[in-house]
Scaffold this motif. Sequence first.
Motif, PDB file in Angstrom:
ATOM      1  N   SER A 265       0.906  -1.192   0.049  1.00  0.00           N
ATOM      2  CA  SER A 265       0.247   0.139   0.081  1.00  0.00           C
ATOM      3  C   SER A 265       0.809   1.337  -0.029  1.00  0.00           C
ATOM      4  O   SER A 265       0.510   2.317  -0.605  1.00  0.00           O
ATOM      5  N   LEU A 266       1.939   1.569   0.784  1.00  0.00           N
ATOM      6  CA  LEU A 266       2.821   2.376   0.780  1.00  0.00           C
ATOM      7  C   LEU A 266       3.665   2.532  -0.681  1.00  0.00           C
ATOM      8  O   LEU A 266       3.891   3.647  -0.965  1.00  0.00           O
ATOM      9  N   ARG A 267       3.971   1.308  -1.210  1.00  0.00           N
ATOM     10  CA  ARG A 267       4.543   1.124  -2.510  1.00  0.00           C
ATOM     11  C   ARG A 267       3.721   1.965  -3.476  1.00  0.00           C
ATOM     12  O   ARG A 267       3.953   2.684  -4.388  1.00  0.00           O
ATOM     13  N   LYS A 268       2.342   1.712  -3.231  1.00  0.00           N
ATOM     14  CA  LYS A 268       1.347   2.191  -4.147  1.00  0.00           C
ATOM     15  C   LYS A 268       1.215   3.740  -4.136  1.00  0.00           C
ATOM     16  O   LYS A 268       1.221   4.500  -5.100  1.00  0.00           O
ATOM     17  N   THR A 269       1.353   4.330  -2.856  1.00  0.00           N
ATOM     18  CA  THR A 269       1.485   5.675  -2.691  1.00  0.00           C
ATOM     19  C   THR A 269       2.569   6.517  -3.252  1.00  0.00           C
ATOM     20  O   THR A 269       2.383   7.591  -3.854  1.00  0.00           O
TER      21      THR A 269
END
Length: 877
Positions: free
Chosen positions: A487-491
């Motif tokens: 999820s943070l990678r997607k951010t």
Amino acid sequence: MQFLKTKFHIPDVEKEPLVKRVALLKDLGNGRSKELILVCAPAGFGKSTFVSQWIHDTGLVEQTAWLSLEDSENDPVLFWAYVMGSLNNVAPHICDSPLMQLQAASAAGLEDVLISMINQIQESGQPFLLVLDDYHLINNPVIHDSLNFFIDHPCDNLTLVISSRKKPFPGLSRLRVSGRLKEITEKHLRFSSLEIIQFIKKFANITPDPKQARLIGKKTEGWIAALKLAMISFQENKAVAFKEFFGNDRFIQDYLMEEVYLRLPEKIRAFIAKISFLDRFCPDLCTAATNDLNADKHIHYMLSHHLFLIALDDKGNWYRFHHLFQDFLKKRLEKEMPDTICRIHENAHFWFEDNNYFDEAFHHALAAERQDLAAKVLAKNIPELYGERGEQPFIEIFLQLSLTHLMSEPVLACYYFGFQTFCGQFDVLDEMKTLMDKDWNKKDKDLLQGFYTGFCAYQAFYIKGDIHTTIDKGNDALRLIPLEHGSLRKTLEFLVTLSHRFLGQIEPAIKLAQPRDDDNLIMSALVVTNRAHLEVELGNLTYAEGLITDKISIMERIFQNTPPPSCGFLYLTYGLIYKEKNQLAEARKAFEKCISIINQGGFLELIIVSYSEYARVLALLKEFDKAHEAVDHAIRLGQQTFSWLEKYYYTYKVDIWLKEKKIDLIKPWADEFKVKKGLSFLYYQSEDYLILASYLMVKQEWDKVNLILDFMIAEDEQDHRHGRLIQCYVLKAKAMYLTGDKNEAEVFLTKAFEIARNQGHALVFVKVFKDIKALFETCRQKKLIPQYLYDHLDFKDMQTKPAQPKTVEIYDFKEHFNTRELDILKLFQKGVSNKEAADILCLSVNTVRWYASKIFLKLDVKRRGQAVSRAVQLDLI
């Protein structure tokens, strides 16, 4: 055989019962259309009282054979003897023959006896209602099997009613599927707020207000026995004000102590007190929490003695105490065994952690005063939980942990600093840099380095406006951060994609905005938002709308009224699409929904963009004061953190002035631009230059207008960026027309029509329509204008006018139908399919389905034909 005849008595019902279950009685009706009526609920929910009330209310007393069961009826022969005795009590001698057979038969010969009884009942032609009350006391499988046989061979003139605290036996599903079963459960028997008011008014001669009734309902959970308990206690303590009574459980506590707790064996008292700190429990958890190896037996005892225990599943795995009883037990444990509380919480923490229940593991660690355990379990689960729940829950979670414990776990530190950074608090990066200097192992050091690099990319974009550095650092971070932090990678991918978009690099942006099968809800929301934005820039409004509509539908179904801040990106994009389609009311709603979500805490840049775009829609609706208020708020937020973007968002204010025709206010801003031959600018500056071109048209500086538009048209035609291209074509058409080149103007306007034809662009044409109306009229005569645009363009001589929104009252509620919903209703009236409606309206099929579902909900119908009929009836179409 001699019977205890009091077992055949129907419980008395007063002529004026304390609470008459009007809705429930109406729903059940006379019940004779069903072969089996099952009233199943825990102890104290008024099952027997309700069945008795129903019998009296429907006038079935003379036909009712009532049998109150006890543990002693677990003998099959005795059970059926009592059943026959109850039937004989209503129709003397009807079961004499099978009763004689029964006395001579064994359990193995029950089937022949039952056949004889069934035949006697059927041949009598007399209507019967057979009630088996307290069937939960029967646990003999032979009786269950024989009753199943009796149910499987129903008499036309007999309805069976079973009242039980648990499901009586397997095999009911066939009756449910065939519609032969009527079930009344705890949820039906639970007192409503109105019934609570009625009960208290008659029982205690007091009329609580609705707010008090809701409070009582919440405390008693609508449980009739608990309400009676409370009222009995209250009547014994009338000196205490009613309002104060329900704010203080002491009276109920006294009653539970005297009537329940002190009558239990010592080992049961100790056990239930220890597990009172568990909001739900199963035998295995109880064993782990209390170190009591007899937990399973204790729970069985509690069930058999109906100790305020509520089953949470049909399998009997999980239970909880009634809240009032749980509160009582907690107080007992605090008073009698205070030293054991932390140990019980700690044991519960380990069990919940081992069984992958994060929330309870975290809660019990904190309750055990073990922040170190809470930090460890949060660190273990935060990547997955962040993907499932988004950012919002963790703001509160982090506040429950000390900074020391947050910094003790590198994963927690990364997420903590990430949330701070995304909220524009970039000074925390210095703290993160200091943390990285500690003596970590290589894995933790790489993790911290990866996240730090990613947050620096975020800072490079929003603080410095260094887009190329953002892309480089963002990609470096993505190589370092493990895939489990999806999820943070997607951010970060969102940020890198945005940077490519700012540079006009659509192809690499699209490569990053590809959904994957392992994307969770939050990740997929960001991916869809990114992709939809790119499709808007490519001019593909229909595809973008379908993506967003589908994802919002999923997110609303799952998160309901508490969507995470990242959902704001979806509503922002939705608003942009609606704005481009000139559906301004819907655009406004989408932006207001976005703002309501993100104002609870979230991405600062999303807050700024949302207020800016919201301001634009307000200006289009000519609500200029509100528009300036919204854009000024965005500018103030930008000044605090994203200083290089201040001018970018100031452009939105200029756009409002342009719509207000306050040209003099725009001049200082416009004078900063140097428009000359060889003009070149970055893609993200498009908004500035499109607004500048409109301003220069007002000033009639046509050479500069053409320099700007020709530069953008050349770029966009090469890269197929139709989103900006259509705007440039329309402005170019306006410029050509106003300078006298009507043929070239028509060429450019026709090109814009061709791009827009299958996508539904409308606002871009509406903006210039009044200025070059004659050109539009020429195109209309040549049939060049897409059909859908006639709903947006004000041709005075048009025979059909655009539909106007309508509001009608349905079941005392005002329902608003916008023009798009009315269009779809009209098409449904013509019998077109969803696909045909989508083609006509330039929407995706999924969007048409979404509108249809909204229409059905508002009209309270389930099918198209019903919707059309109802709409005609209400004069909607």
